[in-house]
Design a protein around this motif. Structure first.
Motif, PDB file in Angstrom:
ATOM      1  N   ASP A 247      88.206  23.945 -39.430  1.00 43.81           N
ATOM      2  CA  ASP A 247      87.429  22.170 -39.830  1.00 43.81           C
ATOM      3  C   ASP A 247      86.209  22.190 -40.271  1.00 43.81           C
ATOM      4  N   VAL A 248      86.007  20.842 -40.892  1.00 41.34           N
ATOM      5  CA  VAL A 248      84.586  20.869 -41.140  1.00 41.34           C
ATOM      6  C   VAL A 248      83.368  20.535 -40.218  1.00 41.34           C
ATOM      7  N   PRO A 249      83.833  20.423 -39.462  1.00 42.28           N
ATOM      8  CA  PRO A 249      82.233  20.768 -37.463  1.00 42.28           C
ATOM      9  C   PRO A 249      82.085  21.853 -37.246  1.00 42.28           C
ATOM     10  N   THR A 250      83.765  22.688 -37.729  1.00 42.88           N
ATOM     11  CA  THR A 250      83.683  24.146 -37.310  1.00 42.88           C
ATOM     12  C   THR A 250      82.406  24.734 -38.216  1.00 42.88           C
ATOM     13  N   TRP A 251      82.928  24.396 -39.604  1.00 42.87           N
ATOM     14  CA  TRP A 251      81.896  25.757 -40.112  1.00 42.87           C
ATOM     15  C   TRP A 251      80.809  24.906 -40.471  1.00 42.87           C
ATOM     16  N   ILE A 252      80.295  23.487 -40.219  1.00 44.87           N
ATOM     17  CA  ILE A 252      78.976  22.748 -40.300  1.00 44.87           C
ATOM     18  C   ILE A 252      78.127  24.054 -38.401  1.00 44.87           C
ATOM     19  N   GLY A 253      78.938  23.775 -36.995  1.00 47.78           N
ATOM     20  CA  GLY A 253      78.292  24.352 -36.237  1.00 47.78           C
ATOM     21  C   GLY A 253      78.258  25.657 -36.468  1.00 47.78           C
ATOM     22  N   ALA A 254      78.767  26.649 -37.155  1.00 53.99           N
ATOM     23  CA  ALA A 254      78.739  28.082 -37.306  1.00 53.99           C
ATOM     24  C   ALA A 254      77.635  28.175 -38.568  1.00 53.99           C
ATOM     25  N   GLY A 255      77.041  27.250 -39.142  1.00 50.96           N
ATOM     26  CA  GLY A 255      75.789  27.176 -40.544  1.00 50.96           C
ATOM     27  C   GLY A 255      75.246  26.978 -39.186  1.00 50.96           C
ATOM     28  N   GLY A 256      75.117  25.440 -38.156  1.00 53.65           N
ATOM     29  CA  GLY A 256      73.314  25.856 -37.281  1.00 53.65           C
ATOM     30  C   GLY A 256      73.691  27.272 -36.450  1.00 53.65           C
ATOM     31  N   ALA A 257      74.410  27.932 -36.162  1.00 54.46           N
ATOM     32  CA  ALA A 257      74.213  28.722 -35.212  1.00 54.46           C
ATOM     33  C   ALA A 257      73.809  29.959 -36.221  1.00 54.46           C
ATOM     34  N   ILE A 258      74.247  30.134 -37.245  1.00 58.71           N
ATOM     35  CA  ILE A 258      73.446  31.289 -38.101  1.00 58.71           C
ATOM     36  C   ILE A 258      71.763  31.003 -38.602  1.00 58.71           C
ATOM     37  N   GLY A 259      71.869  29.702 -38.970  1.00 53.46           N
ATOM     38  CA  GLY A 259      70.833  29.280 -38.635  1.00 53.46           C
ATOM     39  C   GLY A 259      70.018  29.607 -38.254  1.00 53.46           C
ATOM     40  N   ALA A 260      69.989  28.783 -36.848  1.00 54.46           N
ATOM     41  CA  ALA A 260      69.201  29.417 -35.324  1.00 54.46           C
ATOM     42  C   ALA A 260      69.051  30.534 -35.019  1.00 54.46           C
ATOM     43  N   ALA A 261      69.459  31.206 -35.865  1.00 54.76           N
ATOM     44  CA  ALA A 261      69.889  32.968 -35.117  1.00 54.76           C
ATOM     45  C   ALA A 261      68.339  33.733 -35.833  1.00 54.76           C
ATOM     46  N   TRP A 262      68.891  32.644 -37.562  1.00 57.65           N
ATOM     47  CA  TRP A 262      67.965  33.408 -38.778  1.00 57.65           C
ATOM     48  C   TRP A 262      66.361  32.707 -38.048  1.00 57.65           C
ATOM     49  N   PHE A 263      66.627  32.060 -38.013  1.00 55.29           N
ATOM     50  CA  PHE A 263      65.422  31.636 -37.298  1.00 55.29           C
ATOM     51  C   PHE A 263      64.484  32.338 -35.948  1.00 55.29           C
ATOM     52  N   ALA A 264      65.395  32.417 -35.475  1.00 47.45           N
ATOM     53  CA  ALA A 264      64.480  33.201 -34.015  1.00 47.45           C
ATOM     54  C   ALA A 264      64.612  34.642 -34.577  1.00 47.45           C
ATOM     55  N   TYR A 265      65.723  35.450 -35.474  1.00 51.38           N
ATOM     56  CA  TYR A 265      65.133  36.666 -35.768  1.00 51.38           C
ATOM     57  C   TYR A 265      63.629  36.324 -36.851  1.00 51.38           C
ATOM     58  N   GLN A 266      63.516  35.454 -37.594  1.00 52.61           N
ATOM     59  CA  GLN A 266      62.156  35.482 -38.455  1.00 52.61           C
ATOM     60  C   GLN A 266      60.623  35.425 -36.889  1.00 52.61           C
ATOM     61  N   THR A 267      60.997  34.068 -35.690  1.00 58.85           N
ATOM     62  CA  THR A 267      59.807  34.209 -35.067  1.00 58.85           C
ATOM     63  C   THR A 267      59.801  35.257 -33.875  1.00 58.85           C
ATOM     64  N   ILE A 268      60.630  36.044 -33.907  1.00 55.61           N
ATOM     65  CA  ILE A 268      60.237  37.499 -33.037  1.00 55.61           C
ATOM     66  C   ILE A 268      60.095  38.218 -34.202  1.00 55.61           C
ATOM     67  N   THR A 269      60.566  38.815 -35.251  1.00 56.27           N
ATOM     68  CA  THR A 269      59.783  39.316 -36.333  1.00 56.27           C
ATOM     69  C   THR A 269      58.279  39.360 -36.269  1.00 56.27           C
ATOM     70  N   SER A 270      58.228  37.713 -36.518  1.00 56.62           N
ATOM     71  CA  SER A 270      56.674  37.206 -37.053  1.00 56.62           C
ATOM     72  C   SER A 270      55.710  37.554 -35.979  1.00 56.62           C
ATOM     73  N   GLN A 271      56.390  37.508 -34.019  1.00 52.21           N
ATOM     74  CA  GLN A 271      55.176  37.828 -33.071  1.00 52.21           C
ATOM     75  C   GLN A 271      55.177  39.267 -33.035  1.00 52.21           C
ATOM     76  N   ARG A 272      56.846  39.910 -33.399  1.00 51.04           N
ATOM     77  CA  ARG A 272      56.112  41.148 -33.375  1.00 51.04           C
ATOM     78  C   ARG A 272      54.467  41.780 -34.331  1.00 51.04           C
ATOM     79  N   GLN A 273      54.702  41.298 -35.339  1.00 52.97           N
ATOM     80  CA  GLN A 273      54.210  41.868 -36.449  1.00 52.97           C
ATOM     81  C   GLN A 273      52.900  41.154 -35.600  1.00 52.97           C
ATOM     82  N   GLN A 274      52.483  40.311 -35.317  1.00 52.61           N
ATOM     83  CA  GLN A 274      50.940  39.478 -34.877  1.00 52.61           C
ATOM     84  C   GLN A 274      51.075  40.862 -33.296  1.00 52.61           C
TER      85      GLN A 274
END
Length: 206
Positions: A9-36
């Motif tokens: 259903d739609v809520p499930t897809w929205i939740g999955a998209g949010g999880a993916i976005g959060a994971a991508w943001f965390a990945y970018q944050t970790i990558t940026s911190q490692r670079q710093q």
């Protein structure tokens, strides 16, 4: 038209998209911190190398200053001479020469600064019995004219002093070779033996 059940259903897809976005943001944050962190570590390492080089340069400069100061000290000390240090004979009552029975030591300050506490020891136990003023320009043409106290408190540039030992047997004279002691203008104490060997001496030596 209904959505197939396997698509969820739609809520499930929205939740999955949010999880993916959060994971991508965390990945970018970790990558940026490692670079710093990497940049900071590189900066710290560069600063450490720079500080190490600066420390080495300071140590080299200090060593050069110490060497220059030592050279200046040795330069003056090397210009203090025992111009004559010979065993002499004392004629007997009939004017006949006997064996060598005393030392005559002429000390000349050829440097451009005074030296202090100038003294001559004979062997390990004997002190000069007489000290006389000596002008180097006289050479051997004239006798000393003014008696001085030992040790000679100050011997100025171009000035000299003549030290006479006691009279001994020829054997004692031979075994009591003179050593000159003096303090240079910077306060270092020196010893110069009759063979021309110059060494630093304890401040209370001589």
């Amino acid at each position: 038209m209904s959505v197939p059940e396997w698509l969820g259903d739609v809520p499930t897809w929205i939740g999955a998209g949010g999880a993916i976005g959060a994971a991508w943001f965390a990945y970018q944050t970790i990558t940026s911190q490692r670079q710093q962190i990497g940049e900071q570590q590189e900066f710290i390492a560069e600063q450490t190398r720079f500080m190490g080089e600066q420390q080495q340069n300071l140590e080299l400069e200090r060593a050069e200053l110490r060497a220059a100061a030592e050279d200046r000290q040795w330069a003056q000390a090397r210009r203090i001479r025992m111009a004559h240090h010979t065993a002499w004979t004392t004629p007997d009552s009939e004017g006949n020469a006997s064996e060598d029975d005393h030392w005559v030591v002429t000390v000349i300050n050829d440097s451009d600064a005074p030296v202090h506490q100038v003294d001559v020891r004979f062997g390990t136990a004997y002190l000069a019995s007489e000290v006389w003023e000596w002008n180097p320009v006289w050479g051997g043409q004239r006798a000393p004219t003014e008696r001085m106290m030992r040790p000679v408190h100050l011997l100025g540039p171009g000035r000299g002093a003549r030290f006479l030992s006691q009279q001994w047997s020829a054997a004692t004279t031979h075994n009591s070779r003179p050593t000159l002691y003096f303090t240079d203008d910077s306060g270092a104490r020196w010893a110069l033996d009759s063979y021309g060997k110059l060494d630093e001496a304890p401040l209370d030596g001589g």
